[in-house]
Design an enzyme around this catalytic site. Sequence first.
Site, PDB file in Angstrom:
ATOM      1  CB  SER A 116     -19.060 -17.964 -14.703  1.00  9.97           C
ATOM      2  OG  SER A 116     -19.366 -16.602 -14.933  1.00  9.97           O
ATOM      3  CG  HIS A 139     -17.963 -18.111 -10.488  1.00 10.19           C
ATOM      4  ND1 HIS A 139     -17.024 -18.153  -9.470  1.00 10.19           N
ATOM      5  CD2 HIS A 139     -17.585 -17.085 -11.294  1.00 10.19           C
ATOM      6  CE1 HIS A 139     -16.115 -17.213  -9.660  1.00 10.19           C
ATOM      7  NE2 HIS A 139     -16.430 -16.544 -10.761  1.00 10.19           N
ATOM      8  CG  ASP A 182     -18.048 -13.768 -12.618  1.00  8.81           C
ATOM      9  OD1 ASP A 182     -17.061 -13.907 -11.868  1.00  8.81           O
ATOM     10  OD2 ASP A 182     -18.346 -14.588 -13.506  1.00  8.81           O
ATOM     11  CG  MET A 202     -17.740  -7.779 -13.078  1.00 10.96           C
ATOM     12  SD  MET A 202     -17.551  -7.925 -14.862  1.00 10.96           S
ATOM     13  CE  MET A 202     -17.204  -9.661 -15.027  1.00 10.96           C
ATOM     14  CG  HIS A 234     -14.948 -13.544  -8.891  1.00 11.92           C
ATOM     15  ND1 HIS A 234     -14.515 -13.825 -10.175  1.00 11.92           N
ATOM     16  CD2 HIS A 234     -13.946 -12.822  -8.312  1.00 11.92           C
ATOM     17  CE1 HIS A 234     -13.315 -13.309 -10.353  1.00 11.92           C
ATOM     18  NE2 HIS A 234     -12.954 -12.678  -9.248  1.00 11.92           N
ATOM     19  CG  MET A 237     -13.950  -9.496 -10.450  1.00 13.20           C
ATOM     20  SD  MET A 237     -14.358 -10.206 -12.059  1.00 13.20           S
ATOM     21  CE  MET A 237     -15.898 -11.004 -11.658  1.00 13.20           C
ATOM     22  CG  MET A 254      -8.728 -13.703 -11.435  1.00 10.64           C
ATOM     23  SD  MET A 254     -10.386 -14.347 -11.740  1.00 10.64           S
ATOM     24  CE  MET A 254     -10.669 -13.912 -13.467  1.00 10.64           C
ATOM     25  CG  ASP A 259     -13.156 -17.030 -12.900  1.00  9.05           C
ATOM     26  OD1 ASP A 259     -13.641 -17.324 -14.010  1.00  9.05           O
ATOM     27  OD2 ASP A 259     -13.609 -16.121 -12.172  1.00  9.05           O
ATOM     28  CB  SER A 278     -17.989 -18.954 -22.951  1.00  8.32           C
ATOM     29  OG  SER A 278     -16.664 -18.877 -22.523  1.00  8.32           O
TER      30      SER A 278
HETATM   31  C1  DX5 Z   1     -14.130 -13.007 -15.658  1.00  5.47           C
HETATM   32  C2  DX5 Z   1     -15.035 -13.711 -14.702  1.00  5.47           C
HETATM   33  C3  DX5 Z   1     -15.263 -15.123 -15.052  1.00  5.47           C
HETATM   34  C4  DX5 Z   1     -15.903 -15.346 -16.396  1.00  5.47           C
HETATM   35  C5  DX5 Z   1     -15.405 -16.657 -16.926  1.00  5.47           C
HETATM   36  O1  DX5 Z   1     -13.824 -11.774 -15.176  1.00  5.47           O
HETATM   37  O2  DX5 Z   1     -14.505 -13.678 -13.404  1.00  5.47           O
HETATM   38  O3  DX5 Z   1     -15.940 -15.842 -14.026  1.00  5.47           O
HETATM   39  O4  DX5 Z   1     -17.302 -15.368 -16.348  1.00  5.47           O
HETATM   40  O5  DX5 Z   1     -15.882 -16.827 -18.198  1.00  5.47           O
HETATM   41  P1  DX5 Z   1     -15.190 -17.821 -19.238  1.00  5.47           P
HETATM   42  O6  DX5 Z   1     -15.240 -19.178 -18.634  1.00  5.47           O
HETATM   43  O7  DX5 Z   1     -16.036 -17.667 -20.451  1.00  5.47           O
HETATM   44  O8  DX5 Z   1     -13.776 -17.340 -19.441  1.00  5.47           O
HETATM   45 ZN    ZN Z   2     -15.382 -15.056 -11.865  1.00  4.79          ZN
END
Ligand code: DX5
Ligand code: ZN
Length: 222
Positions: free
Chosen positions: A7, A32, A34, A36, A65, A67, A136, A174, A197
């Site tokens: 991600s 990946h 994200d 948002m 993804h 969100m 999730m 995830d 991370s």
């Molecule tokens: C959270 C995201 C994830 C996030 C995961 O809302 O959908 O994809 O980046 O990050 P880590 O692996 O650090 O939890």
């Molecule tokens: Zn994600």
Amino acid sequence: MYILAPSVLAADFSKLGDEVRKVADAGAQYIHLDVMDGAFVPSISFGMPVIEKLRGCTDRVFDVHMMVEEPGRYIADMKRAGADLICVHQEACCHLDRTIHQIKECGLKAAVALNPATPVETLSCILSEADMFLIMSVNPGFGGQKFIPYTLDKIRKLRAMLNDAGLNTDIEVDGGVSASNVRSVLDAGANVIVAGSAVFKNDAAANTREFLEIFREYKTGK
Ligand code: DX5
Ligand code: ZN
């Protein structure tokens, strides 16, 4: 097949292209992304213009993804930006069946995500419609959170539901996944692993290789 989907939320945004190339060259199969909107989740990340620019950096699968509330509004734009797979949240779609088919009619793979508190049984009617399901393992919105242990039961339950239906659909997980807990996620029945991370801390290429090595060992039963 086990797939790593780093991600980029945890990457250095000032050199995002290089970060993506690093993990792609190290063997990550998916990237990946994200997205948002500050409504479905509290935070705002990035959208189509960033994805479009990154598309020029790699030919890896872009796993987007979403969100966002009512993601069906953005399917065509995401396809134009370079998405290969679009994942929408069950909780964000009033007409989930329509949204899944919208994605597929665009020629993209369709995935459905569930928040930690949403039971997997809500997927029973659309089990055969989606190309992937995303469980999730943190509340969506931020990277670097702690893995929620009860989500392992959800993965197990969903894998059993798919097996009963004669389906071998991918299950992605995830949130809070690292090299130290990924085996329990694979044991539960997931095969697509998102890691933010855990990949982008320190040496992203070395971390990517570490995950892929775990997958290889897992496959050969070592
Ligand atoms: C959270 C995201 C994830 C996030 C995961 O809302 O959908 O994809 O980046 O990050 P880590 O692996 O650090 O939890
Ligand atoms: Zn994600």
